[in-house]
Design a protein around this motif. Structure first.
Motif, PDB file in Angstrom:
ATOM      1  N   VAL A  13       2.211   4.836  -7.190  1.00 12.86           N
ATOM      2  CA  VAL A  13       1.287   4.819  -6.053  1.00 12.86           C
ATOM      3  C   VAL A  13       0.177   3.819  -6.367  1.00 12.86           C
ATOM      4  CG1 VAL A  13      -0.297   6.157  -4.610  1.00 12.86           C
ATOM      5  CG2 VAL A  13       1.746   7.239  -5.562  1.00 12.86           C
ATOM      6  N   GLN A  68       6.176  13.360  -3.551  1.00  9.76           N
ATOM      7  CA  GLN A  68       5.497  12.127  -3.165  1.00  9.76           C
ATOM      8  C   GLN A  68       4.058  12.414  -2.759  1.00  9.76           C
ATOM      9  OE1 GLN A  68       7.609   9.146  -0.875  1.00  9.76           O
ATOM     10  NE2 GLN A  68       5.837   8.818   0.454  1.00  9.76           N
ATOM     11  N   GLN A  69       3.853  13.483  -2.003  1.00  3.08           N
ATOM     12  CA  GLN A  69       2.501  13.838  -1.594  1.00  3.08           C
ATOM     13  C   GLN A  69       1.657  14.224  -2.802  1.00  3.08           C
ATOM     14  OE1 GLN A  69       1.100  13.612   1.653  1.00  3.08           O
ATOM     15  NE2 GLN A  69      -0.653  13.725   0.273  1.00  3.08           N
ATOM     16  N   ASP A 100       0.820  -1.210   0.000  1.00  4.82           N
ATOM     17  CA  ASP A 100       0.000   0.000   0.000  1.00  4.82           C
ATOM     18  C   ASP A 100       0.855   1.261   0.000  1.00  4.82           C
ATOM     19  OD1 ASP A 100      -2.234  -1.606   0.089  1.00  4.82           O
ATOM     20  OD2 ASP A 100      -2.448  -1.479   2.265  1.00  4.82           O
ATOM     21  N   ASP A 101       2.165   1.102  -0.063  1.00  7.84           N
ATOM     22  CA  ASP A 101       3.079   2.235   0.006  1.00  7.84           C
ATOM     23  C   ASP A 101       3.493   2.698  -1.383  1.00  7.84           C
ATOM     24  OD1 ASP A 101       3.072   2.032   2.814  1.00  7.84           O
ATOM     25  OD2 ASP A 101       4.691   0.540   2.756  1.00  7.84           O
ATOM     26  N   VAL A 102       3.998   3.917  -1.453  1.00  5.79           N
ATOM     27  CA  VAL A 102       4.601   4.424  -2.685  1.00  5.79           C
ATOM     28  C   VAL A 102       5.876   3.631  -2.958  1.00  5.79           C
ATOM     29  CG1 VAL A 102       5.581   6.433  -3.837  1.00  5.79           C
ATOM     30  CG2 VAL A 102       3.681   6.721  -2.234  1.00  5.79           C
ATOM     31  N   ASN A 132      -5.751  -3.340  -4.523  1.00 11.00           N
ATOM     32  CA  ASN A 132      -4.899  -2.539  -5.385  1.00 11.00           C
ATOM     33  C   ASN A 132      -5.034  -3.031  -6.825  1.00 11.00           C
ATOM     34  OD1 ASN A 132      -3.980  -1.146  -3.137  1.00 11.00           O
ATOM     35  ND2 ASN A 132      -2.193  -2.454  -2.870  1.00 11.00           N
ATOM     36  N   GLN A 135       0.615  11.082  -4.578  1.00 10.61           N
ATOM     37  CA  GLN A 135      -0.443  10.415  -3.809  1.00 10.61           C
ATOM     38  C   GLN A 135      -1.782  11.132  -3.972  1.00 10.61           C
ATOM     39  OE1 GLN A 135       1.886  10.462  -0.084  1.00 10.61           O
ATOM     40  NE2 GLN A 135       1.533   8.244   0.057  1.00 10.61           N
ATOM     41  N   ASP A 136      -1.753  12.454  -3.995  1.00 12.66           N
ATOM     42  CA  ASP A 136      -2.998  13.208  -4.174  1.00 12.66           C
ATOM     43  C   ASP A 136      -3.598  12.956  -5.554  1.00 12.66           C
ATOM     44  OD1 ASP A 136      -2.745  14.257  -1.647  1.00 12.66           O
ATOM     45  OD2 ASP A 136      -1.915  16.177  -2.302  1.00 12.66           O
ATOM     46  N   ALA A 177      -3.130  10.278  -7.354  1.00 10.60           N
ATOM     47  CA  ALA A 177      -3.631   8.896  -7.345  1.00 10.60           C
ATOM     48  C   ALA A 177      -4.991   8.824  -6.667  1.00 10.60           C
ATOM     49  CB  ALA A 177      -2.632   7.979  -6.641  1.00 10.60           C
ATOM     50  N   GLY A 178      -5.177   9.621  -5.614  1.00 12.59           N
ATOM     51  CA  GLY A 178      -6.478   9.671  -4.959  1.00 12.59           C
ATOM     52  C   GLY A 178      -7.557  10.165  -5.889  1.00 12.59           C
ATOM     53  N   THR A 181      -1.871   1.319 -10.663  1.00  9.37           N
ATOM     54  CA  THR A 181      -1.040   2.390 -10.107  1.00  9.37           C
ATOM     55  C   THR A 181      -1.172   3.662 -10.938  1.00  9.37           C
ATOM     56  OG1 THR A 181       0.976   2.108 -11.441  1.00  9.37           O
ATOM     57  CG2 THR A 181       0.695   0.627  -9.551  1.00  9.37           C
TER      58      THR A 181
END
Length: 322
Positions: free
Chosen positions: A116, A144-145, A84-86, A125, A148-149, A151-152, A128
Motif C-alpha cells: 500500500v 486488503q482493508q 495510489d492503489d494497493v 507516495n 490499508q488501515d 498503512a494509514g 509503502t
C-alpha cells in the motif's frame, strides 16, 4: 527483468521524502508495532515499512528480513509508489516484471507481495507498507482493508513525527533532528577526511526585544532570520533552530578560517539591516560562535558544545570567536 518505473513527479516526491527527516534513523516502536501486526494478522513471515529513496529502498521497520535496504531496481515497492492503489502480486514467478528478480529467484524467494503506498498529506507516495510470503496466495478483501488501515496509521505517525521534528514557526529542524543529522555529517566527514564547520547565530536579548515590541514582532523576527539564513547558506548546509533565539548552520567542506569569515559576513549583514517596526528601523544585535571538527571531538555533540561556548563568549565580548 525490466527496469523499475519512475513516477512523473519524482523530483517532488523525493523532496517530500527528504522533508520527512527520517532516512537512516532508528525505527520507533510505533512503526515496529505496525509491521508486527501486519505479519501476524495477515499470516505472512515478512512485513516492511519501505521508503523509496533515490537509488534504494530503505526499511524504516522490518519483520522477517535481515537487510536494512535493497537497490531500488530490485524493489517491488518502486512499482507500488507509481500508483495510489494497493499492488498485489499473487505469484511473482508468473509476473513478467518480477520473475527474474534476484529477490524472487533467490533469498527471500518472494512469491506473494502486497503493498500500500504511503502518501504524504501533500499527495506524494514516499514508500509503502508491504507484506511478503515465499508461498503464492491471494489477498482477501478484508485483508486488503486491514493493510490499508495499517498503512494509514504509518502515514499518521510519519506526519506526527515530522511535525515534532520541525519548528512550527520557522519550518527549520528543531535541536534534536539537527543534532541527529549533524552526527551523520560528522561521521561522513571523518570517513572522507573532510572539513566540517558549525556556526551558531544568536539574537542578543531576544526576550527584551519581545518585551519592547511584542511577541508577534518577535515571531516575525525569527521567521525573517530563518529566511535570511536559508537564502545565504543555500541547500549545501544544514540549518536548524536549536534554542528559542539561536540558529545553527552546519557547513560540510568548510574549514575554520572560511567559517569565521562567513560567520562575520553573515552576522554583520543581519545586524546592519536591523529591524523595521512601524516605519522605524531598530538596531539588531546578533552574535555568532564558530567551531570546526577537530581530532579531539568524539562526535557532533562535542562540536556543538564548543560552538555554543564560542557563542557565549561572543555575546560577552561582542566578537565572533572560534
Amino acid at each position: 527483468m525490466s527496469s523499475y518505473p519512475i513516477p512523473d513527479n519524482e523530483a517532488e516526491r523525493q523532496a517530500a521524502l527528504d522533508d520527512q527527516y527520517i532516512l537512516d534513523t532508528e525505527p520507533g516502536e510505533d512503526f515496529n508495532r505496525i509491521t508486527r501486526l501486519a505479519s501476524q494478522m495477515l499470516g505472512v513471515p515478512i512485513a516492511l515499512i519501505s521508503l523509496v529513496d533515490r537509488q534504494r529502498q530503505w526499511f524504516l521497520s522490518r519483520v522477517g528480513l535481515e537487510p536494512s535496504e535493497t537497490p531500488r531496481e530490485l524493489a517491488f515497492c518502486a512499482h507500488t509508489i507509481c500508483s495510489d492503489d494497493v499492488m498485489v502480486v499473487s505469484d511473482a514467478t508468473a509476473d513478467d516484471r518480477f520473475r527474474d528478480n534476484p529477490l524472487v529467484t533467490g533469498d527471500p524467494h518472494i512469491r506473494f507481495y502486497a503493498g500500500v503506498p504511503l502518501q504524504t498529506r501533500s499527495g506524494f507516495n514516499v514508500g509503502t507498507l508491504c507484506v511478503i510470503s515465499p508461498q503464492p496466495r491471494q489477498l482477501a478483501g478484508t485483508e486488503q482493508q486491514l493493510l490499508q488501515d495499517l498503512a494509514g496509521m504509518v502515514t499518521q505517525y510519519l506526519e506526527s513525527r515530522r511535525n515534532s521534528y520541525l519548528c512550527p514557526l520557522t519550518g527549520l529542524q528543531n535541536r534534536r533532528p539537527f543534532q541527529e543529522a549533524g552526527q551523520r555529517e560528522c561521521q561522513r566527514a571523518r570517513q572522507n577526511g573532510d572539513a566540517l564547520t558549525l556556526l551558531i547565530f544568536g539574537l542578543d536579548d531576544f526576550p527584551g526585544f519581545c518585551a519592547r515590541f511584542g511577541a508577534p514582532q518577535g515571531d516575525r523576527l525569527l521567521q525573517e532570520m530563518a529566511a535570511r539564513l536559508l537564502n545565504q547558506v543555500g541547500e549545501s548546509s544544514l540549518l536548524g533552530r536549536v534554542t528559542a533565539d539561536e540558529f545553527a548552520v552546519l557547513r560540510p567542506g568548510m574549514d575554520s578560517t572560511e567559517g569565521l569569515a562567513l560567520a562575520e559576513q553573515m552576522r554583520a549583514a543581519l545586524a546592519l539591516d536591523g529591524w523595521l517596526v512601524e516605519g522605524v528601523r531598530h538596531p539588531l544585535a546578533i552574535s555568532c560562535g564558530v567551531a570546526s571538527l577537530g581530532d579531539d571531538d568524539s562526535g557532533f555533540k562535542d562540536l556543538f558544545r564548543r560552538a555554543e561556548a564560542a557563542l557565549s563568549q561572543a555575546r560577552l565580548s561582542g566578537t565572533t570567536p572560534a
